[in-house]
Design a protein around this motif. Sequence first.
Motif: not given
Length: 85
Positions: A23-32
Amino acid sequence: MQIGLLGSGVVAQTLGRGWARHGHQIHLGTSDPARPELRAWSEETGQTVTGFADAARAGRAGGPGSAGQDRRPCSWRATRTPRRR
């Protein structure tokens, strides 16, 4: 909880998928963020793929008993630890 993961490799995707299931909200950080495999991950999980700075800003965690009022930044750098030789 909103979690910002700084990295988009296997470790970050696995952590993000597991936390999203809970149930967590994920923000995946990437260069592209436009990479096809990351867009597929986003569609599969329903989570966000974005740049590093946006993922770091998006990650928030409330302290115990705070009911979300005392929200502090929460970001994880998802990388493997180098082996020592």
